[in-house]
Structures are given as structure tokens and as C-alpha cells.
Design a protein around this motif. Structure first.
Motif, mmCIF file in Angstrom:
data_model
loop_
_atom_site.group_PDB
_atom_site.id
_atom_site.type_symbol
_atom_site.label_atom_id
_atom_site.label_comp_id
_atom_site.label_asym_id
_atom_site.label_seq_id
_atom_site.Cartn_x
_atom_site.Cartn_y
_atom_site.Cartn_z
ATOM 1 N N LEU A 85 1.373 -6.371 -1.484
ATOM 2 C CA LEU A 85 0.029 -6.294 -2.058
ATOM 3 C C LEU A 85 -0.893 -5.532 -1.122
ATOM 4 C CD1 LEU A 85 -2.276 -7.025 -3.993
ATOM 5 C CD2 LEU A 85 -2.461 -9.230 -2.817
ATOM 6 N N TYR A 86 -0.871 -5.890 0.139
ATOM 7 C CA TYR A 86 -1.736 -5.211 1.106
ATOM 8 C C TYR A 86 -1.345 -3.740 1.252
ATOM 9 C CZ TYR A 86 -3.462 -9.825 2.409
ATOM 10 O OH TYR A 86 -4.040 -11.065 2.381
ATOM 11 N N LYS A 87 -0.039 -3.468 1.258
ATOM 12 C CA LYS A 87 0.417 -2.078 1.362
ATOM 13 C C LYS A 87 -0.049 -1.264 0.162
ATOM 14 C CE LYS A 87 4.586 -3.320 3.965
ATOM 15 N NZ LYS A 87 6.080 -3.409 3.901
ATOM 16 N N ALA A 88 0.052 -1.861 -1.040
ATOM 17 C CA ALA A 88 -0.339 -1.149 -2.253
ATOM 18 C C ALA A 88 -1.833 -0.860 -2.262
ATOM 19 C CB ALA A 88 0.049 -1.964 -3.481
ATOM 20 N N LEU A 89 -2.634 -1.780 -1.762
ATOM 21 C CA LEU A 89 -4.077 -1.561 -1.701
ATOM 22 C C LEU A 89 -4.412 -0.469 -0.686
ATOM 23 C CD1 LEU A 89 -5.352 -5.238 -1.919
ATOM 24 C CD2 LEU A 89 -5.624 -3.466 -3.657
ATOM 25 N N GLN A 90 -3.708 -0.476 0.426
ATOM 26 C CA GLN A 90 -3.958 0.550 1.444
ATOM 27 C C GLN A 90 -3.680 1.944 0.903
ATOM 28 O OE1 GLN A 90 -2.016 -0.305 5.260
ATOM 29 N NE2 GLN A 90 -2.130 -2.476 4.746
ATOM 30 N N THR A 91 -2.618 2.092 0.116
ATOM 31 C CA THR A 91 -2.283 3.408 -0.428
ATOM 32 C C THR A 91 -3.305 3.874 -1.459
ATOM 33 O OG1 THR A 91 -0.872 2.478 -2.168
ATOM 34 C CG2 THR A 91 0.184 3.014 -0.064
ATOM 35 N N ARG A 92 -4.171 2.967 -1.902
ATOM 36 C CA ARG A 92 -5.229 3.318 -2.855
ATOM 37 C C ARG A 92 -6.587 3.395 -2.175
ATOM 38 N NH1 ARG A 92 -1.024 1.228 -5.291
ATOM 39 N NH2 ARG A 92 -0.494 1.935 -7.411
ATOM 40 N N ASP A 93 -6.562 3.702 -0.892
ATOM 41 C CA ASP A 93 -7.785 3.934 -0.118
ATOM 42 C C ASP A 93 -8.657 2.689 -0.069
ATOM 43 O OD1 ASP A 93 -9.334 5.511 1.532
ATOM 44 O OD2 ASP A 93 -10.437 6.470 -0.106
ATOM 45 N N CYS A 94 -8.001 1.526 0.104
ATOM 46 C CA CYS A 94 -8.735 0.262 0.188
ATOM 47 C C CYS A 94 -8.667 -0.316 1.594
ATOM 48 C CB CYS A 94 -8.155 -0.762 -0.790
ATOM 49 S SG CYS A 94 -8.335 -0.312 -2.533
ATOM 50 N N ARG A 95 -9.759 -0.870 2.007
ATOM 51 C CA ARG A 95 -9.840 -1.604 3.267
ATOM 52 C C ARG A 95 -9.887 -3.081 2.920
ATOM 53 N NH1 ARG A 95 -14.775 -1.342 7.726
ATOM 54 N NH2 ARG A 95 -13.672 -2.437 9.406
ATOM 55 N N THR A 96 -8.935 -3.856 3.405
ATOM 56 C CA THR A 96 -8.800 -5.244 2.987
ATOM 57 C C THR A 96 -9.245 -6.234 4.062
ATOM 58 O OG1 THR A 96 -6.497 -5.322 3.725
ATOM 59 C CG2 THR A 96 -6.897 -4.718 1.428
ATOM 60 N N SER A 97 -9.839 -7.317 3.610
ATOM 61 C CA SER A 97 -10.132 -8.473 4.445
ATOM 62 C C SER A 97 -9.581 -9.689 3.721
ATOM 63 C CB SER A 97 -11.641 -8.645 4.647
ATOM 64 O OG SER A 97 -12.203 -7.527 5.292
ATOM 65 N N SER A 98 -8.782 -10.498 4.400
ATOM 66 C CA SER A 98 -8.143 -11.623 3.724
ATOM 67 C C SER A 98 -8.800 -12.947 4.101
ATOM 68 C CB SER A 98 -6.647 -11.670 4.042
ATOM 69 O OG SER A 98 -6.433 -11.940 5.405
ATOM 70 N N ILE B 255 -1.873 -1.074 -12.900
ATOM 71 C CA ILE B 255 -2.856 -2.155 -12.943
ATOM 72 C C ILE B 255 -3.778 -2.082 -11.729
ATOM 73 C CG2 ILE B 255 -3.136 -4.665 -12.766
ATOM 74 C CD1 ILE B 255 -2.325 -3.733 -15.519
ATOM 75 N N LEU B 256 -3.216 -1.775 -10.561
ATOM 76 C CA LEU B 256 -4.027 -1.648 -9.361
ATOM 77 C C LEU B 256 -4.970 -0.449 -9.466
ATOM 78 C CD1 LEU B 256 -1.359 -2.442 -6.628
ATOM 79 C CD2 LEU B 256 -3.225 -3.911 -7.380
ATOM 80 N N ASP B 257 -4.502 0.613 -10.092
ATOM 81 C CA ASP B 257 -5.358 1.782 -10.292
ATOM 82 C C ASP B 257 -6.536 1.430 -11.213
ATOM 83 O OD1 ASP B 257 -3.607 3.379 -8.755
ATOM 84 O OD2 ASP B 257 -2.345 3.751 -10.510
ATOM 85 N N GLU B 258 -6.252 0.665 -12.271
ATOM 86 C CA GLU B 258 -7.298 0.234 -13.190
ATOM 87 C C GLU B 258 -8.338 -0.619 -12.466
ATOM 88 O OE1 GLU B 258 -7.878 0.952 -16.359
ATOM 89 O OE2 GLU B 258 -6.096 2.209 -16.665
ATOM 90 N N PHE B 259 -7.846 -1.494 -11.589
ATOM 91 C CA PHE B 259 -8.752 -2.372 -10.841
ATOM 92 C C PHE B 259 -9.636 -1.575 -9.887
ATOM 93 C CE2 PHE B 259 -9.218 -4.832 -6.794
ATOM 94 C CZ PHE B 259 -10.222 -5.665 -7.221
ATOM 95 N N VAL B 260 -9.032 -0.646 -9.152
ATOM 96 C CA VAL B 260 -9.793 0.142 -8.191
ATOM 97 C C VAL B 260 -10.878 0.967 -8.898
ATOM 98 C CG1 VAL B 260 -9.657 2.019 -6.505
ATOM 99 C CG2 VAL B 260 -7.944 0.198 -6.468
ATOM 100 N N LYS B 261 -10.602 1.412 -10.131
ATOM 101 C CA LYS B 261 -11.598 2.169 -10.888
ATOM 102 C C LYS B 261 -12.850 1.348 -11.176
ATOM 103 C CE LYS B 261 -8.268 5.029 -13.424
ATOM 104 N NZ LYS B 261 -7.681 5.259 -14.779
ATOM 105 N N LYS B 262 -12.667 0.025 -11.308
ATOM 106 C CA LYS B 262 -13.783 -0.840 -11.648
ATOM 107 C C LYS B 262 -14.792 -0.895 -10.520
ATOM 108 C CE LYS B 262 -11.254 -3.864 -14.851
ATOM 109 N NZ LYS B 262 -12.086 -3.722 -16.059
#
Length: 352
Positions: free
Chosen positions: A185-198, A345-352
Motif C-alpha cells: 500500500l505504501y509503495k503504491a502510494l509513493q509511486t503516485r507522488d504521495c507523501r504518507t504519514s501513518s 482505484i488508487l488513481d481515482e482516489f488520488v484524483k479526488k
């Protein structure tokens, strides 16, 4: 490998006899089967299997060895592992060792050489049941131990604080409510230009909103969504929903987000587990069917959904596989695999 006779006794008294591998000893758990042909490493290290005994329906396991890059977490969360045939001589240029040695390292009991087809049929016909693996002759005490076994506080056992926090300088700041998230999950978010905090399961909505996220992911996790221990999580999710921040629920996160909206959940007879579960898209690419990776024993009750928010359904049994709330969305399956068709689905979410 020096083998030792071991037995599996189910809570109904049925006994299977085979050979032990991995750690030698006893283990009790909820027995579930998974239909994946590959991915045994991801399965073993998936936090969703906390407290369970995994049965692989594919007959040959271990043939490509152990590859640390494929692990979904640092630990094995299942209580035990059952296969038909165990490969002791893996052939893969990426292999770092055998599955037998890997389970020994993690103290996980393994059982091979039993009729996994028969065992799977028992679960399919009678529903999920508990069992106990022992190297001693099965006794009434073993059977009673299986009957009495319960999985409690599963989310608290696997939730991680600060895992992969601030993993990049990405454009999108995403807060992850980690209920047992997979590393993918974290890897997939990173590849979509996301910075994560858990954040752990017991984080408050104020804590999560305090980092001013662009979006919030409620991860997958183990156990029953109706477990009273999850009630405080649902209360915080209600506050997150009220913030109008985009939310993506995955797996248990999908179920708890539904509960926060007033829907109910129920147990499936034997769950959906494997990498070949067909889901039909009703919202994004209407009518298209995807093969999805899943691991869950509960579902959102279709009759409790009063509006037309269902976005995916399971082709096999019609179970709800996704909901779209407008600003927020959720899916029952795992959209994070590197080659998963459902990763859009992750792409759809990031668009939001």
C-alpha cells in the motif's frame, strides 16, 4: 529436512495426519483456505491472516523460495501454515532460502502431506472452523482447545505507528490509518507522488487531520468489523467523514467506513481469499470484470445499503465489493498489487 509426524484436529473431531515443517510444536487457529497459485510469501506476511491457520489449495508451495522484497510486512501473522507438497529445493535466481527455514526463523508451525482438497471441501461445506496442529496424538483436550479458540483485538496486534511515515517529498500528502496495512500500500502510494504519514488504530481524528492531509486511507486489517474493540475506530472514522476530506477504505477499512455510514456487516461462510476473485465494476468501467486479490471473512450486508452506492460486486456470490460515497470511496479487495488490474482505484482516489 528431518520430518516429524504431526496431526491436525478440527473442532468437529476430524483428524488429518501429515509431516511437520517449519517450527516444531503446537498451534491453534481459525482455519481458512486461499486459492492463490503464487504469492505464498505475501500471504504469510499479510497482517489480515492474524490468528489464523492458512491452507493453500494449490498443491505445490515453496518452489521459488523466499524473496524478502516480496514480503508484505516484517512478520508472519498467521498461527500456522498447511500445504499439500512442500518444495525443499527452490529454483529462482532471487531466492534467499527455503520456506521451511523461513518458518523456522519466525517460529511458525507448518504441516504438509495432508489431503488439502478434502480439508478445503470440509470448510466449504461447513464454514470456517477452528483447528489445532500437534505432534502428539490428538486428544479431547486438543479438540476442546480448537472449539474454545477465539481471535480477539486483532487490529491492535498488527497496527503500526509511524510505519513508512513521510516516505517521500510527494505532491499529495496522504494520512494512512494503519489497521494492518500491507507494505505494498505504501509503495503504491509513493509511486503516485504521495507523501504518507501513518497512524495507529487508536489515533484520534484530530491527530490525523492535524497533519492537514489531502486525503486519508483507512487500510485493510484482520478480524471481525463488528468486534466491540473496533467501535472506537468507527467513532473516529465518523469524524473523518465529517471533515469532507477524500477517504479511501480498503478491506477492513471498507467495512468500517460502511459501518460509520450506518450499514451493517456479516460473516461469509468461508470468506474470499486468493488472487483470482472476480469482481464486476458498476461505477468506473461499468460492466467490466476484474480478477482481484482478496483476504477477508466478512462483507457489508447488501440489504443495509439504502442507496445506489455499490461500485463493485463479487461475481461468484454477489457480495458487495465496493462503495462510492462521492468524496470518499472504498473497496473490499486489494488494489495495491504491482500488476493488479484494479490499481486504477488508487488513481481515482488520488484524483479526488
Amino acid at each position: 529436512m528431518s520430518s516429524k509426524t504431526a496431526h491436525l484436529i478440527l473442532q468437529d473431531g476430524t483428524v488429518f495426519t501429515g509431516e511437520s515443517f517449519g517450527a516444531i510444536g503446537e498451534a491453534t487457529g481459525e482455519i481458512v483456505f486461499t486459492t492463490g497459485v503464487t504469492g505464498y510469501l505475501e500471504t504469510l506476511t499479510d497482517p489480515n491472516y492474524y490468528g489464523q491457520i492458512i491452507v493453500q489449495t494449490f498443491p505445490l508451495i515453496g518452489n521459488y523460495g523466499v524473496i524478502s522484497a516480496d514480503l508484505e510486512s516484517c512478520d508472519v501473522h498467521a498461527n500456522a501454515y498447511i500445504v499439500k507438497h512442500l518444495c525443499q529445493e527452490p529454483s529462482n535466481f532471487r531466492s534467499e532460502g527455503s520456506l521451511d527455514f523461513f518458518l523456522k526463523q519466525h517460529g511458525i508451525v507448518g504441516l504438509s502431506g495432508i489431503d488439502t482438497r478434502k480439508l478445503t471441501k470440509i470448510i466449504r461445506n461447513n464454514g470456517v472452523m477452528n483447528g489445532r496442529i500437534t505432534t502428539s496424538l490428538p486428544s479431547d483436550a486438543d479438540k476442546q482447545g480448537a472449539v474454545d479458540y477465539r481471535i480477539n483485538n486483532a487490529v491492535a496486534a498488527v497496527s503500526r505507528d509511524g510505519f513508512a511515515a513521510n516516505t517521500s517529498d510527494g505532491k499529495h500528502r496522504i494520512a494512512v490509518l494503519d489497521l494492518g496495512a500491507k507494505s505494498s500500500l505504501y509503495k503504491a502510494l509513493q509511486t503516485r507522488d504521495c507523501r504518507t504519514s501513518s497512524f495507529t488504530y487508536n489515533a484520534s481524528a484530530d491527530d490525523i487531520l492535524g497533519v492537514n492531509p489531502d486525503g486519508i486511507v483507512i487500510s485493510g486489517g484482520p478480524g471481525n468489523p463488528a468486534d466491540p474493540a473496533n467501535a472506537p475506530i468507527v467513532e473516529q472514522i465518523k469524524k473523518l467523514v465529517a471533515s469532507d476530506k477524500p477517504i479511501l477504505g480498503i478491506g477492513l477499512g471498507h467495512q468500517l467506513l460502511a459501518v460509520a455510514h450506518g450499514y451493517t456487516t456479516e460473516a461469509l461462510p468461508f470468506g474470499h481469499r486468493g488472487s483470482n476473485q472476480p469482481v464486476k465494476d458498476l461505477a468506473y468501467n461499468k460492466g467490466r470484470v476484474y480478477m482481484s486479490a482478496q483476504n477477508h471473512g466478512y462483507t457489508v450486508v447488501a440489504d443495509s445499503i439504502k442507496d445506489k452506492r455499490v461500485s463493485f460486486v463479487n461475481v461468484n456470490d454477489g457480495a458487495c465489493e465496493g462503495l462510492d460515497y462521492g468524496t470518499s470511496m472504498s473497496v473490499q479487495f486489494n488494489p495495491c498489487g504491482e500488476f493488479a488490474d484494479t490499481s486504477f482505484i488508487l488513481d481515482e482516489f488520488v484524483k479526488k
